[in-house]
Design an enzyme around this catalytic site. Structure first.
Site, short mmCIF file in Angstrom:
data_model
loop_
_atom_site.label_atom_id
_atom_site.label_comp_id
_atom_site.label_asym_id
_atom_site.label_seq_id
_atom_site.Cartn_x
_atom_site.Cartn_y
_atom_site.Cartn_z
N MET A 94 6.75 5.10 12.20
CA MET A 94 6.59 3.64 12.25
C MET A 94 7.92 3.01 11.86
SD MET A 94 3.02 3.77 10.15
CE MET A 94 2.97 2.02 9.84
N GLY A 147 8.20 0.51 7.18
CA GLY A 147 8.66 1.68 7.93
C GLY A 147 8.31 2.99 7.26
N SER A 148 7.83 3.95 8.01
CA SER A 148 7.32 5.16 7.42
C SER A 148 6.74 6.07 8.49
CB SER A 148 6.24 4.80 6.41
OG SER A 148 5.52 3.68 6.88
N ARG A 149 5.80 6.94 8.10
CA ARG A 149 5.19 7.86 9.05
C ARG A 149 3.73 8.08 8.69
NH1 ARG A 149 7.81 13.38 8.71
NH2 ARG A 149 5.81 14.27 8.14
N ILE A 173 2.98 8.47 4.80
CA ILE A 173 4.20 8.91 4.14
C ILE A 173 5.17 7.74 4.02
CG2 ILE A 173 6.16 10.51 4.28
CD1 ILE A 173 4.33 12.26 6.12
#
EC number: 4.1.1.65
Length: 168
Positions: free
Chosen positions: A51, A137-139, A107
């Site tokens: 993301m 922002g991340s996953r 995450i």
């Protein structure tokens, strides 16, 4: 003027649009781009969705079921697209679903310093229901059970609650 721009940017970043939820066994929990699809030794397949700060960061339940656990694990904050992000701060979700136990991991990334779960253990969820937020922002990784075929490809854009992850 800078304060107005900052306020507008924050409102845009924390947007949470209504979605018409797709019907299917497993739908995307996150807006983003499929970063990797990896088989695991236990037979599951991990689908990792990166993301960016431009994506909607509200995550959704990939299947209907019951939240059986929500576990916060402290860790680092390297960019979520790096291999070293395996040691980042995370929230690990488990859902009891018609497909059995489904694991989903939020995450944190280099900028994302806060994961906000919306639901506690024991909550019944509908597919596509909002379950939490990762800031900036991340996953999100989802682990598909053995025998479930992946319908997305690396590089494909996903939309939470809309993109189907599995194939019949």
């Amino acid at each position: 003027m800078p304060a107005t721009a900052l306020a507008a940017g924050m409102l845009w970043f924390f947007r949470d649009p209504e979605r018409e939820i797709t019907q299917g066994r497993v739908i995307s929990p996150a807006d983003g781009v499929v970063q990797s699809i990896m088989p695991w030794k236990d037979g599951r397949t991990r689908v990792a969705i990166f993301m960016s700060p431009l994506n909607v960061h509200v995550n959704r339940a990939p299947l209907a079921g019951t939240v059986t656990s929500v576990e916060h694990i402290p860790g680092g904050f390297v960019p979520a697209f790096n291999k070293e992000s395996e040691n980042n701060e995370r929230v690990v979700w488990h859902f009891d679903t018609e497909l059995g136990d489904i694991e989903m991991v939020q995450i944190a990334g280099a900028v994302a310093r806060r994961i906000v779960p919306y639901l506690p253990q024991g909550t019944k969820v509908e597919q596509g229901e909002r379950i939490g937020l990762i800031r900036f922002g991340s996953r999100v990784d989802i682990y598909l059970p053995e025998g479930v075929d992946v319908a997305v490809e690396v590089g494909q854009t996903t939309t939470a609650g809309v993109t189907r992850i599995d194939r019949d």
